[in-house]
Write an enzyme that holds these catalytic residues in place. Structure first.
Site, PDB file in Angstrom:
ATOM      1  N   CYS A   1     -11.581 -96.280 -99.708  1.00 35.64           N
ATOM      2  CA  CYS A   1     -12.215 -96.532 -98.414  1.00 35.64           C
ATOM      3  C   CYS A   1     -13.495 -95.726 -98.265  1.00 35.64           C
ATOM      4  CB  CYS A   1     -11.244 -96.177 -97.288  1.00 35.64           C
ATOM      5  SG  CYS A   1      -9.797 -97.251 -97.212  1.00 35.64           S
TER       6      CYS A   1
ATOM      7  N   CYS B   1     -18.335-109.507-104.002  1.00 36.11           N
ATOM      8  CA  CYS B   1     -18.134-109.255-102.576  1.00 36.11           C
ATOM      9  C   CYS B   1     -17.820-107.775-102.428  1.00 36.11           C
ATOM     10  CB  CYS B   1     -17.012-110.131-102.002  1.00 36.11           C
ATOM     11  SG  CYS B   1     -15.388-109.841-102.733  1.00 36.11           S
TER      12      CYS B   1
END
Length: 402
Positions: free
Chosen positions: A201, A368
């Protein structure tokens, strides 16, 4: 008339609910799928939750609200300011404090009728079995593969359901692994990736609300497992895209060697149908239709840098425009997956691709944030172009760290 229960009032035995508990759980008790019998099962249950972070935060709150009798929080980490946009069980004032202790404080304030046990340890192969013995289920909200495998091994030895999820960017995955009743974690991901190959993250980013969606779904699966209500997500992997708001479900088969003969025969019969392969890479699960003449494969960021210098390559960024404008690979073409799918339905995708991919193109590379959107885009684009199609391994974060 409503009233506030006395937090000092000791809960009644698990064979009954006090008047205060009945008031607290009133909206659940009237559900025929739960009722008094289901609520008492929740009260008698002991559930371990690994991690009081992004996934653990909403899961812990909703397990506490549902009335799970004892909730065990296993986490040795401390709260950082950057955690708070998604780890909503904590507060700004508690930055630097123990995540497990902070979560327990919030849960006890929410529901005084449950027991919250704090274990400020890192779950490992050596202590997983000890920490999980005596529990009825384990929620795996960990962010590392060592813990995931350790939880899976212990859950298999204990025969308890292992509710697992993973999140990154805008994408998420969810499943319930249940030894003896369906697949386990190793059926989805038999081998850990190379160290450093998986974005986190902190490098790839994450939208906070995604943790709320998936952590709450983990709590829902746990409630179903404990009460016997509904159908737990066993034998399937749920894929969620925050950008489209869609859940998709793909089958996951257990290793036949670990299943009874009846299930093995069922597996053999299903293998006669068009085969689907579930793959797990960079924290993201995706489905590939297996084809002997398929030429699509991954390309690393380093390989892409090299091939761009030598060949005519079209790099397609299938993220949304706002993501593309925040950061993108130099000279990449933005073609959002939402637009690709829309044009595929309308029958105009092939014409649009001819505008973006020149006839002399040697290679098309799609990327992506992670993998999910790239795979969906590649599935639509590959049959419509003569150039080979590759997916950038690790997505945009791999390009940032090459």
């Amino acid at each position: 008339m409503s009233f506030i229960p006395d937090p000092e009032t000791a809960p009644d035995p698990v064979t009954q609910l006090s008047a205060a508990e009945r008031a607290f759980y009133a909206r659940q008790l009237i559900l025929p799928e739960i009722g008094m019998a289901g609520q008492l099962k929740l009260k008698a249950a002991r559930v371990a939750v690994l991690g009081a972070g992004g996934l653990g935060a909403p899961a812990l709150l909703y397990l506490a609200g549902a009335g799970v009798g004892e909730i065990i929080i296993i986490d040795d980490d401390s709260i950082e300011i950057s955690n708070l946009h998604r780890q909503v069980i904590h507060s700004y004032a508690r930055a630097g404090n123990s995540k497990a202790e902070s979560a327990a404080e919030t849960m006890r304030a929410l529901n005084p009728f449950i027991t919250v046990t704090v274990i400020r340890e890192r779950l490992t192969d050596s202590n997983a079995l000890t920490l999980l013995t005596g529990t009825d289920a384990v929620l795996d909200g960990s962010d590392n593969f060592e813990a995931r495998y350790a939880v899976s091994a212990a859950a298999q030895q204990l025969g308890i359901p292992h509710i697992w999820a993973a999140i990154l960017g805008f994408d998420a995955q969810l499943s319930v692994f249940w030894p003896g009743r369906g697949p386990v974690y190793e059926d989805l991901y038999p081998q850990a990736p190379a160290p450093g190959s998986v974005p986190s993250c902190s490098t790839a980013g994450i939208i906070g609300a995604l943790a709320g969606v998936v952590g709450s779904a983990m709590a829902m699966e746990t409630i179903k497992v404990i009460t016997g209500s509904g159908k737990p997500l066993v034998g399937e992997v749920g894929l969620y895209s925050g950008l489209s708001g869609e859940w998709k479900y793909i089958p996951l088969l257990a290793n036949t060697q670990a299943l009874p003969q009846k299930n093995a025969e069922s597996h053999s019969e299903r293998r006669k149908e068009p085969e689907n392969r579930v793959t797990f890479r960079n924290n993201l699960v995706f489905l590939d239709t297996v084809s002997e003449d398929s030429t699509r494969s991954d390309i690393s960021a380093a390989e892409l840098q090299d091939v761009i210098s030598r060949q005519k390559v079209v790099v397609i960024d299938v993220r949304e425009r706002v993501e593309f404008e925040a950061y993108a690979i130099d000279n990449a073409v933005n073609f959002p997956l939402t637009d690709i799918l829309s044009r595929a339905r309308e029958g105009s995708l092939s014409a649009k691709l001819r505008e973006k991919i020149a006839p002399e193109t040697n290679l098309v590379v799609i990327y992506c944030t992670g993998y999910t959107r790239s795979v969906e885009a590649a599935r639509e684009i590959t049959p419509l172009t003569q150039a080979p199609v590759r997916i950038l391994s690790g997505g945009i974060s791999s390009w940032l760290t090459v």
